[in-house]
Design a protein around this motif. Structure first.
Motif, PDB file in Angstrom:
ATOM      1  N   VAL A   4     -11.477   1.698  -1.868  1.00  0.00           N
ATOM      2  CA  VAL A   4     -10.402   2.374  -1.489  1.00  0.00           C
ATOM      3  C   VAL A   4      -9.360   2.361  -2.950  1.00  0.00           C
ATOM      4  CG1 VAL A   4      -8.441   2.197   0.333  1.00  0.00           C
ATOM      5  CG2 VAL A   4     -10.800   1.747   0.967  1.00  0.00           C
ATOM      6  N   ARG A   5      -8.911   3.493  -3.098  1.00  0.00           N
ATOM      7  CA  ARG A   5      -7.937   3.335  -4.173  1.00  0.00           C
ATOM      8  C   ARG A   5      -6.659   3.576  -3.600  1.00  0.00           C
ATOM      9  NH1 ARG A   5      -8.397   3.598  -9.533  1.00  0.00           N
ATOM     10  NH2 ARG A   5     -10.736   4.128  -9.389  1.00  0.00           N
ATOM     11  N   ARG A  91      -0.111   1.766  12.597  1.00  0.00           N
ATOM     12  CA  ARG A  91       0.433   2.816  11.916  1.00  0.00           C
ATOM     13  C   ARG A  91       1.778   3.220  12.822  1.00  0.00           C
ATOM     14  NH1 ARG A  91      -4.423   6.759  11.994  1.00  0.00           N
ATOM     15  NH2 ARG A  91      -5.040   5.393  13.489  1.00  0.00           N
ATOM     16  N   ASN A  92       2.480   2.221  13.291  1.00  0.00           N
ATOM     17  CA  ASN A  92       3.685   2.474  13.991  1.00  0.00           C
ATOM     18  C   ASN A  92       4.778   1.843  13.474  1.00  0.00           C
ATOM     19  OD1 ASN A  92       5.638   2.699  15.848  1.00  0.00           O
ATOM     20  ND2 ASN A  92       4.155   2.672  17.779  1.00  0.00           N
ATOM     21  N   PRO A  93       5.837   2.305  12.984  1.00  0.00           N
ATOM     22  CA  PRO A  93       7.011   1.761  12.593  1.00  0.00           C
ATOM     23  C   PRO A  93       7.924   0.834  13.451  1.00  0.00           C
ATOM     24  CG  PRO A  93       7.667   4.074  12.536  1.00  0.00           C
ATOM     25  CD  PRO A  93       6.270   3.841  13.020  1.00  0.00           C
ATOM     26  N   THR A 239      -7.481  -2.050   3.527  1.00  0.00           N
ATOM     27  CA  THR A 239      -7.623  -1.477   4.552  1.00  0.00           C
ATOM     28  C   THR A 239      -6.622  -0.820   5.317  1.00  0.00           C
ATOM     29  OG1 THR A 239      -9.298  -3.166   5.028  1.00  0.00           O
ATOM     30  CG2 THR A 239      -8.776  -2.016   6.843  1.00  0.00           C
ATOM     31  N   LEU A 240      -5.351  -1.523   5.221  1.00  0.00           N
ATOM     32  CA  LEU A 240      -4.133  -0.715   5.631  1.00  0.00           C
ATOM     33  C   LEU A 240      -3.741   0.470   4.889  1.00  0.00           C
ATOM     34  CD1 LEU A 240      -2.004  -4.061   6.586  1.00  0.00           C
ATOM     35  CD2 LEU A 240      -3.492  -2.739   8.083  1.00  0.00           C
ATOM     36  N   ASP A 241      -3.977   0.430   3.610  1.00  0.00           N
ATOM     37  CA  ASP A 241      -3.729   1.480   2.754  1.00  0.00           C
ATOM     38  C   ASP A 241      -4.859   2.566   3.154  1.00  0.00           C
ATOM     39  OD1 ASP A 241      -1.763   0.608   1.123  1.00  0.00           O
ATOM     40  OD2 ASP A 241      -3.310  -0.282  -0.122  1.00  0.00           O
ATOM     41  N   ALA A 242      -5.804   2.392   3.439  1.00  0.00           N
ATOM     42  CA  ALA A 242      -6.821   3.403   4.069  1.00  0.00           C
ATOM     43  C   ALA A 242      -6.351   4.107   5.534  1.00  0.00           C
ATOM     44  CB  ALA A 242      -8.076   3.069   4.079  1.00  0.00           C
ATOM     45  N   LEU A 243      -6.061   3.153   6.129  1.00  0.00           N
ATOM     46  CA  LEU A 243      -5.734   3.357   7.547  1.00  0.00           C
ATOM     47  C   LEU A 243      -4.385   4.225   7.627  1.00  0.00           C
ATOM     48  CD1 LEU A 243      -6.285   0.216   9.721  1.00  0.00           C
ATOM     49  CD2 LEU A 243      -7.531   2.313   9.844  1.00  0.00           C
ATOM     50  N   ALA A 244      -3.561   3.946   6.426  1.00  0.00           N
ATOM     51  CA  ALA A 244      -2.494   4.942   6.773  1.00  0.00           C
ATOM     52  C   ALA A 244      -2.666   6.562   6.279  1.00  0.00           C
ATOM     53  CB  ALA A 244      -1.464   4.496   5.497  1.00  0.00           C
ATOM     54  N   LEU A 245      -3.873   6.624   5.657  1.00  0.00           N
ATOM     55  CA  LEU A 245      -4.374   8.031   5.351  1.00  0.00           C
ATOM     56  C   LEU A 245      -5.225   8.629   6.917  1.00  0.00           C
ATOM     57  CD1 LEU A 245      -5.869   7.482   1.921  1.00  0.00           C
ATOM     58  CD2 LEU A 245      -3.627   8.279   2.673  1.00  0.00           C
ATOM     59  N   ALA A 250     -10.517   6.619   6.558  1.00  0.00           N
ATOM     60  CA  ALA A 250     -10.967   5.295   6.401  1.00  0.00           C
ATOM     61  C   ALA A 250     -12.449   5.131   6.395  1.00  0.00           C
ATOM     62  CB  ALA A 250     -10.128   4.339   7.019  1.00  0.00           C
ATOM     63  N   LEU A 251     -12.896   5.784   7.766  1.00  0.00           N
ATOM     64  CA  LEU A 251     -14.271   5.593   7.708  1.00  0.00           C
ATOM     65  C   LEU A 251     -15.249   6.333   6.915  1.00  0.00           C
ATOM     66  CD1 LEU A 251     -14.351   6.310  11.567  1.00  0.00           C
ATOM     67  CD2 LEU A 251     -15.012   4.163  10.510  1.00  0.00           C
ATOM     68  N   SER A 252     -14.521   7.407   6.438  1.00  0.00           N
ATOM     69  CA  SER A 252     -15.463   8.098   5.363  1.00  0.00           C
ATOM     70  C   SER A 252     -15.386   7.484   4.012  1.00  0.00           C
ATOM     71  CB  SER A 252     -14.656   9.806   4.860  1.00  0.00           C
ATOM     72  OG  SER A 252     -13.184   9.341   4.451  1.00  0.00           O
ATOM     73  N   LEU A 253     -14.368   6.556   3.834  1.00  0.00           N
ATOM     74  CA  LEU A 253     -14.682   5.678   2.505  1.00  0.00           C
ATOM     75  C   LEU A 253     -15.523   4.618   2.592  1.00  0.00           C
ATOM     76  CD1 LEU A 253     -10.763   5.631   1.782  1.00  0.00           C
ATOM     77  CD2 LEU A 253     -12.265   6.837   0.465  1.00  0.00           C
ATOM     78  N   GLY A 254     -16.257   4.453   3.947  1.00  0.00           N
ATOM     79  CA  GLY A 254     -17.187   3.323   4.151  1.00  0.00           C
ATOM     80  C   GLY A 254     -16.845   2.051   4.521  1.00  0.00           C
ATOM     81  N   LEU A 255     -15.547   1.981   4.853  1.00  0.00           N
ATOM     82  CA  LEU A 255     -14.801   0.717   5.420  1.00  0.00           C
ATOM     83  C   LEU A 255     -15.463   0.610   6.933  1.00  0.00           C
ATOM     84  CD1 LEU A 255     -11.073   1.071   4.472  1.00  0.00           C
ATOM     85  CD2 LEU A 255     -12.808  -0.365   3.483  1.00  0.00           C
ATOM     86  N   ARG A 256     -15.781  -0.914   7.010  1.00  0.00           N
ATOM     87  CA  ARG A 256     -16.325  -1.464   8.229  1.00  0.00           C
ATOM     88  C   ARG A 256     -15.044  -1.666   9.035  1.00  0.00           C
ATOM     89  NH1 ARG A 256     -20.431  -6.004   7.497  1.00  0.00           N
ATOM     90  NH2 ARG A 256     -20.755  -5.834   9.624  1.00  0.00           N
TER      91      ARG A 256
END
Length: 360
Positions: A4-5, A91-93, A239-245, A250-256
Protein backbone atom coordinates in the motif's frame (compact mmCIF):
# COMPACT_ATOMS: atom_id res chain seq x y z
CA UNK A 1 0.46 -9.03 -1.21
CA UNK A 2 0.65 -5.65 -2.91
CA UNK A 3 2.25 -2.89 -1.00
CA UNK A 4 0.00 0.00 0.00
CA UNK A 5 1.49 3.28 -1.10
CA UNK A 6 0.35 6.24 0.97
CA UNK A 7 -0.60 9.49 -0.76
CA UNK A 8 2.33 11.73 -1.50
CA UNK A 9 2.87 14.10 1.41
CA UNK A 10 5.95 16.30 1.91
CA UNK A 11 8.36 14.81 4.43
CA UNK A 12 8.41 18.08 6.32
CA UNK A 13 4.63 17.98 6.80
CA UNK A 14 3.83 17.88 10.48
CA UNK A 15 7.42 18.47 11.66
CA UNK A 16 6.68 22.01 12.75
CA UNK A 17 3.49 20.91 14.48
CA UNK A 18 5.41 18.19 16.32
CA UNK A 19 7.88 20.76 17.63
CA UNK A 20 5.07 23.11 18.64
CA UNK A 21 3.17 20.39 20.50
CA UNK A 22 6.29 19.11 22.25
CA UNK A 23 7.18 22.64 23.35
CA UNK A 24 3.60 23.21 24.47
CA UNK A 25 3.68 19.97 26.45
CA UNK A 26 6.88 21.04 28.21
CA UNK A 27 5.39 24.45 29.02
CA UNK A 28 2.22 22.85 30.40
CA UNK A 29 4.33 20.51 32.52
CA UNK A 30 6.18 23.45 34.08
CA UNK A 31 2.94 25.36 34.58
CA UNK A 32 1.39 22.31 36.21
CA UNK A 33 4.00 22.45 38.96
CA UNK A 34 2.82 25.92 39.97
CA UNK A 35 -0.98 25.61 39.65
CA UNK A 36 -2.99 24.21 42.51
CA UNK A 37 -5.15 25.05 45.49
CA UNK A 38 -2.25 26.86 47.18
CA UNK A 39 -0.92 28.57 44.04
CA UNK A 40 2.65 29.55 43.19
CA UNK A 41 3.44 30.55 46.76
CA UNK A 42 3.59 26.88 47.71
CA UNK A 43 6.84 26.63 45.70
CA UNK A 44 8.71 29.37 47.56
CA UNK A 45 9.88 27.14 50.45
CA UNK A 46 11.71 24.97 47.90
CA UNK A 47 14.41 27.64 47.63
CA UNK A 48 14.38 28.65 51.28
CA UNK A 49 16.39 25.68 52.50
CA UNK A 50 15.48 22.79 54.78
CA UNK A 51 12.60 22.63 57.18
CA UNK A 52 9.04 21.43 57.46
CA UNK A 53 7.73 23.91 54.89
CA UNK A 54 10.38 22.95 52.34
CA UNK A 55 9.60 19.24 52.86
CA UNK A 56 5.89 19.90 52.41
CA UNK A 57 6.52 21.94 49.25
CA UNK A 58 8.60 19.10 47.78
CA UNK A 59 5.85 16.64 48.58
CA UNK A 60 3.23 18.84 46.90
CA UNK A 61 5.35 19.21 43.77
CA UNK A 62 6.82 15.72 43.38
CA UNK A 63 4.05 13.56 44.82
CA UNK A 64 0.95 15.47 43.69
CA UNK A 65 1.39 18.08 40.97
CA UNK A 66 4.07 16.46 38.82
CA UNK A 67 2.44 13.00 38.51
CA UNK A 68 -0.94 14.62 38.02
CA UNK A 69 0.29 16.80 35.16
CA UNK A 70 2.17 13.92 33.54
CA UNK A 71 -0.88 11.71 34.05
CA UNK A 72 -3.15 14.23 32.34
CA UNK A 73 -0.68 14.40 29.45
CA UNK A 74 -0.53 10.59 29.18
CA UNK A 75 -4.31 10.14 29.38
CA UNK A 76 -4.80 12.79 26.71
CA UNK A 77 -2.19 11.09 24.51
CA UNK A 78 -4.03 7.77 24.81
CA UNK A 79 -7.40 9.35 24.00
CA UNK A 80 -5.99 11.33 21.07
CA UNK A 81 -4.42 8.18 19.65
CA UNK A 82 -7.64 6.20 20.15
CA UNK A 83 -9.64 8.94 18.45
CA UNK A 84 -7.40 8.91 15.40
CA UNK A 85 -7.65 5.11 15.17
CA UNK A 86 -11.45 5.19 15.55
CA UNK A 87 -11.96 7.86 12.89
CA UNK A 88 -9.68 6.07 10.45
CA UNK A 89 -11.16 2.64 11.14
CA UNK A 90 -14.79 3.73 10.74
CA UNK A 91 -14.00 6.37 8.11
CA UNK A 92 -16.17 8.74 10.11
CA UNK A 93 -14.95 12.13 11.41
CA UNK A 94 -17.46 11.92 14.29
CA UNK A 95 -16.08 8.62 15.63
CA UNK A 96 -14.60 8.82 19.11
CA UNK A 97 -12.74 6.38 21.40
CA UNK A 98 -15.96 5.39 23.21
CA UNK A 99 -17.76 4.28 20.06
CA UNK A 100 -17.46 0.53 20.73
CA UNK A 101 -19.12 0.75 24.14
CA UNK A 102 -15.94 0.99 26.21
CA UNK A 103 -17.20 3.98 28.21
CA UNK A 104 -20.43 2.24 29.17
CA UNK A 105 -18.55 -0.94 30.05
CA UNK A 106 -16.12 0.91 32.28
CA UNK A 107 -18.98 2.73 34.00
CA UNK A 108 -20.80 -0.54 34.61
CA UNK A 109 -17.67 -2.13 36.09
CA UNK A 110 -17.11 0.76 38.50
CA UNK A 111 -20.80 0.93 39.48
CA UNK A 112 -20.84 -2.81 40.20
CA UNK A 113 -17.78 -2.63 42.45
CA UNK A 114 -19.13 0.42 44.29
CA UNK A 115 -22.40 -1.41 44.89
CA UNK A 116 -20.53 -4.44 46.22
CA UNK A 117 -18.66 -2.10 48.57
CA UNK A 118 -22.02 -1.14 50.00
CA UNK A 119 -21.85 2.39 48.65
CA UNK A 120 -18.82 3.22 50.78
CA UNK A 121 -17.42 5.33 47.98
CA UNK A 122 -20.47 7.55 48.25
CA UNK A 123 -18.86 9.32 51.20
CA UNK A 124 -16.54 11.01 48.72
CA UNK A 125 -17.10 14.33 47.04
CA UNK A 126 -18.57 14.46 43.57
CA UNK A 127 -15.48 16.21 42.19
CA UNK A 128 -13.24 13.26 42.92
CA UNK A 129 -12.26 10.53 40.50
CA UNK A 130 -12.42 6.81 40.89
CA UNK A 131 -8.87 6.77 42.22
CA UNK A 132 -9.73 8.85 45.27
CA UNK A 133 -11.78 6.02 46.75
CA UNK A 134 -8.47 4.83 48.19
CA UNK A 135 -8.58 7.84 50.54
CA UNK A 136 -11.72 6.45 52.13
CA UNK A 137 -10.41 3.01 52.93
CA UNK A 138 -6.69 3.75 53.19
CA UNK A 139 -6.01 0.53 51.29
CA UNK A 140 -4.52 0.36 47.80
CA UNK A 141 -6.57 -2.74 47.00
CA UNK A 142 -9.73 -0.64 46.81
CA UNK A 143 -8.25 1.58 44.16
CA UNK A 144 -6.83 -1.39 42.32
CA UNK A 145 -10.24 -3.02 42.35
CA UNK A 146 -12.00 0.02 40.92
CA UNK A 147 -9.32 0.69 38.34
CA UNK A 148 -9.30 -2.96 37.32
CA UNK A 149 -13.10 -3.02 37.16
CA UNK A 150 -13.11 -0.01 34.84
CA UNK A 151 -10.51 -1.55 32.55
CA UNK A 152 -12.12 -5.01 32.51
CA UNK A 153 -15.53 -3.46 31.89
CA UNK A 154 -14.22 -1.43 28.95
CA UNK A 155 -12.52 -4.41 27.33
CA UNK A 156 -15.51 -6.69 27.99
CA UNK A 157 -17.81 -4.16 26.31
CA UNK A 158 -15.60 -4.12 23.21
CA UNK A 159 -15.56 -7.93 23.13
CA UNK A 160 -19.36 -7.96 23.41
CA UNK A 161 -19.55 -5.50 20.53
CA UNK A 162 -17.33 -7.75 18.43
CA UNK A 163 -19.51 -10.75 19.28
CA UNK A 164 -22.70 -8.96 18.29
CA UNK A 165 -21.11 -7.69 15.09
CA UNK A 166 -19.82 -11.23 14.33
CA UNK A 167 -16.27 -10.01 14.01
CA UNK A 168 -14.80 -6.98 12.31
CA UNK A 169 -15.62 -7.77 8.69
CA UNK A 170 -18.40 -5.20 8.39
CA UNK A 171 -17.65 -1.70 9.66
CA UNK A 172 -21.27 -0.55 9.70
CA UNK A 173 -22.39 -3.60 11.68
CA UNK A 174 -19.54 -3.02 14.15
CA UNK A 175 -20.59 0.59 14.55
CA UNK A 176 -24.23 -0.27 15.18
CA UNK A 177 -23.28 -3.02 17.62
CA UNK A 178 -21.19 -0.54 19.58
CA UNK A 179 -24.14 1.84 19.85
CA UNK A 180 -26.43 -0.95 21.06
CA UNK A 181 -23.91 -2.20 23.63
CA UNK A 182 -23.39 1.34 24.91
CA UNK A 183 -27.11 1.88 25.42
CA UNK A 184 -27.71 -1.48 27.10
CA UNK A 185 -24.72 -1.26 29.45
CA UNK A 186 -25.60 2.34 30.27
CA UNK A 187 -29.08 1.18 31.29
CA UNK A 188 -27.53 -1.54 33.47
CA UNK A 189 -25.36 1.07 35.18
CA UNK A 190 -28.39 3.24 35.88
CA UNK A 191 -30.22 0.24 37.35
CA UNK A 192 -27.32 -0.55 39.69
CA UNK A 193 -27.15 3.05 40.87
CA UNK A 194 -30.90 3.04 41.41
CA UNK A 195 -30.60 -0.03 43.62
CA UNK A 196 -27.52 1.35 45.41
CA UNK A 197 -28.11 5.12 45.78
CA UNK A 198 -25.21 5.48 48.23
CA UNK A 199 -22.84 4.81 45.34
CA UNK A 200 -24.17 7.68 43.24
CA UNK A 201 -21.91 10.43 44.59
CA UNK A 202 -18.69 8.48 44.04
CA UNK A 203 -19.97 7.37 40.64
CA UNK A 204 -20.51 10.99 39.63
CA UNK A 205 -16.79 11.58 40.07
CA UNK A 206 -16.02 8.82 37.58
CA UNK A 207 -18.63 10.02 35.08
CA UNK A 208 -17.43 13.63 35.23
CA UNK A 209 -13.77 12.66 34.85
CA UNK A 210 -10.85 13.89 36.93
CA UNK A 211 -7.07 13.72 37.00
CA UNK A 212 -6.92 14.93 40.59
CA UNK A 213 -5.71 11.70 42.12
CA UNK A 214 -3.49 10.28 39.39
CA UNK A 215 -0.30 9.13 41.10
CA UNK A 216 3.03 7.90 39.83
CA UNK A 217 1.78 4.33 39.38
CA UNK A 218 -1.14 5.39 37.19
CA UNK A 219 1.07 7.83 35.30
CA UNK A 220 3.74 5.24 34.50
CA UNK A 221 1.09 2.66 33.58
CA UNK A 222 -0.49 4.99 31.03
CA UNK A 223 2.88 5.90 29.54
CA UNK A 224 3.81 2.19 29.37
CA UNK A 225 0.60 1.46 27.44
CA UNK A 226 0.87 4.54 25.23
CA UNK A 227 4.26 3.70 23.71
CA UNK A 228 3.42 0.19 22.37
CA UNK A 229 -0.08 1.34 21.36
CA UNK A 230 1.43 4.19 19.35
CA UNK A 231 3.95 1.83 17.75
CA UNK A 232 1.21 -0.66 16.82
CA UNK A 233 -1.03 2.08 15.41
CA UNK A 234 1.84 3.43 13.32
CA UNK A 235 2.60 -0.06 12.00
CA UNK A 236 -1.07 -0.47 11.00
CA UNK A 237 -1.43 3.03 9.57
CA UNK A 238 -1.07 1.89 5.95
CA UNK A 239 -4.23 -0.14 6.43
CA UNK A 240 -6.08 3.03 7.39
CA UNK A 241 -4.60 4.81 4.36
CA UNK A 242 -5.97 2.04 2.17
CA UNK A 243 -9.38 2.03 3.87
CA UNK A 244 -9.62 5.77 3.24
CA UNK A 245 -9.69 4.93 -0.48
CA UNK A 246 -12.60 2.52 0.03
CA UNK A 247 -12.95 -1.05 1.24
CA UNK A 248 -12.99 -2.50 -2.29
CA UNK A 249 -9.75 -0.68 -3.10
CA UNK A 250 -8.15 -1.98 0.09
CA UNK A 251 -9.17 -5.53 -0.81
CA UNK A 252 -7.83 -5.12 -4.35
CA UNK A 253 -4.45 -4.23 -2.84
CA UNK A 254 -4.31 -7.66 -1.22
CA UNK A 255 -4.87 -6.55 2.36
CA UNK A 256 -6.28 -9.08 4.81
CA UNK A 257 -8.75 -6.66 6.32
CA UNK A 258 -10.24 -8.90 9.01
CA UNK A 259 -7.06 -9.48 11.08
CA UNK A 260 -5.85 -5.93 10.45
CA UNK A 261 -9.16 -4.49 11.64
CA UNK A 262 -9.03 -6.78 14.69
CA UNK A 263 -5.57 -5.44 15.54
CA UNK A 264 -6.79 -1.84 15.20
CA UNK A 265 -9.77 -2.57 17.45
CA UNK A 266 -7.37 -4.08 20.01
CA UNK A 267 -5.26 -0.90 19.99
CA UNK A 268 -8.41 1.20 20.31
CA UNK A 269 -9.72 -0.86 23.24
CA UNK A 270 -6.38 -0.95 25.09
CA UNK A 271 -5.70 2.78 24.78
CA UNK A 272 -9.25 3.79 25.69
CA UNK A 273 -9.64 1.30 28.54
CA UNK A 274 -6.36 2.34 30.15
CA UNK A 275 -7.17 6.05 30.05
CA UNK A 276 -10.74 5.60 31.30
CA UNK A 277 -9.64 3.32 34.12
CA UNK A 278 -7.29 6.00 35.49
CA UNK A 279 -9.20 9.25 34.89
CA UNK A 280 -12.85 8.38 34.38
CA UNK A 281 -14.87 9.53 31.38
CA UNK A 282 -13.31 12.57 29.70
CA UNK A 283 -15.26 13.76 26.70
CA UNK A 284 -14.26 15.26 23.36
CA UNK A 285 -10.47 14.98 23.69
CA UNK A 286 -10.30 11.91 21.45
CA UNK A 287 -12.84 13.41 19.06
CA UNK A 288 -11.35 16.88 18.74
CA UNK A 289 -7.62 16.06 18.66
CA UNK A 290 -7.55 14.51 15.14
CA UNK A 291 -9.70 17.38 13.81
CA UNK A 292 -7.29 19.97 15.17
CA UNK A 293 -4.36 18.17 13.53
CA UNK A 294 -6.13 17.94 10.17
CA UNK A 295 -7.01 21.63 10.38
CA UNK A 296 -3.30 22.46 10.75
CA UNK A 297 -1.54 20.02 8.40
CA UNK A 298 -2.31 17.39 5.79
CA UNK A 299 -0.62 14.12 6.74
CA UNK A 300 -1.04 10.40 6.25
CA UNK A 301 -2.44 8.22 9.02
CA UNK A 302 1.02 7.25 10.23
CA UNK A 303 1.90 10.83 11.14
CA UNK A 304 -1.68 11.56 12.17
CA UNK A 305 -1.41 8.95 14.96
CA UNK A 306 1.61 10.68 16.44
CA UNK A 307 0.30 14.22 16.03
CA UNK A 308 -3.21 13.43 17.28
CA UNK A 309 -1.67 11.77 20.31
CA UNK A 310 0.43 14.85 21.09
CA UNK A 311 -2.56 17.11 20.44
CA UNK A 312 -4.78 15.10 22.79
CA UNK A 313 -2.04 15.25 25.44
CA UNK A 314 -1.81 19.04 25.14
CA UNK A 315 -5.59 19.43 25.22
CA UNK A 316 -6.09 17.42 28.39
CA UNK A 317 -3.04 18.87 30.14
CA UNK A 318 -4.25 22.37 29.33
CA UNK A 319 -7.81 21.58 30.42
CA UNK A 320 -6.47 20.13 33.66
CA UNK A 321 -4.62 23.39 34.40
CA UNK A 322 -7.81 25.37 33.76
CA UNK A 323 -9.82 23.01 35.96
CA UNK A 324 -7.33 23.60 38.79
CA UNK A 325 -6.93 27.34 38.38
CA UNK A 326 -10.26 28.84 37.30
CA UNK A 327 -11.99 28.55 40.67
CA UNK A 328 -8.99 27.87 42.94
CA UNK A 329 -8.95 26.65 45.66
CA UNK A 330 -12.07 24.86 44.35
CA UNK A 331 -11.61 22.54 41.39
CA UNK A 332 -13.76 21.83 38.34
CA UNK A 333 -14.15 18.28 36.99
CA UNK A 334 -11.89 18.26 33.96
CA UNK A 335 -14.35 16.13 31.98
CA UNK A 336 -16.96 18.89 32.22
CA UNK A 337 -14.45 21.46 31.01
CA UNK A 338 -13.34 19.37 28.02
CA UNK A 339 -16.98 18.73 27.10
CA UNK A 340 -17.78 22.46 27.09
CA UNK A 341 -14.64 23.53 25.23
CA UNK A 342 -14.59 20.57 22.83
CA UNK A 343 -18.30 20.78 22.10
CA UNK A 344 -18.00 24.51 21.44
CA UNK A 345 -15.11 23.96 19.05
CA UNK A 346 -16.95 21.26 17.09
CA UNK A 347 -20.10 23.39 16.84
CA UNK A 348 -18.01 26.26 15.48
CA UNK A 349 -16.30 23.89 13.05
CA UNK A 350 -19.62 22.51 11.83
CA UNK A 351 -20.97 26.05 11.38
CA UNK A 352 -17.91 27.11 9.39
CA UNK A 353 -17.93 24.02 7.17
CA UNK A 354 -21.70 24.29 6.59
CA UNK A 355 -21.35 27.94 5.67
CA UNK A 356 -18.63 27.03 3.18
CA UNK A 357 -20.82 24.32 1.64
CA UNK A 358 -18.75 21.45 3.02
CA UNK A 359 -19.18 18.76 5.62
CA UNK A 360 -17.38 18.09 8.88
Amino acid sequence: MSRVRAPAVPRSAGHWLTLVLLALGAALLLAGLAVGSTGVESLRPLWSGEGAQAAMARQIVWDIRLPRTLGAWAAGALLGLAGAVAQGLFRNPLADPYLLGSASGASLGVAAVLALMGGAGGMLGASTSVAVVSVYSGHWLVRLGLTGAAFVGAVAAVLLTLALARGVQHTLRLLLAGVVVGVVLGACTSLILLLSPDSLQAMQGFLLGSTGFVGWTSCLLMLAVWLPSLAAAWALSRTLDALALGESTALSLGLRLAPLRAALVAVLALATGTAVAQTGLIAFVGLAAPHLVRAAVHVTHGRLMWLASLMGAALLAGADLLARGLLAPQELPVGVLTAVLGGGYLLWLMHRRTGAGGVL
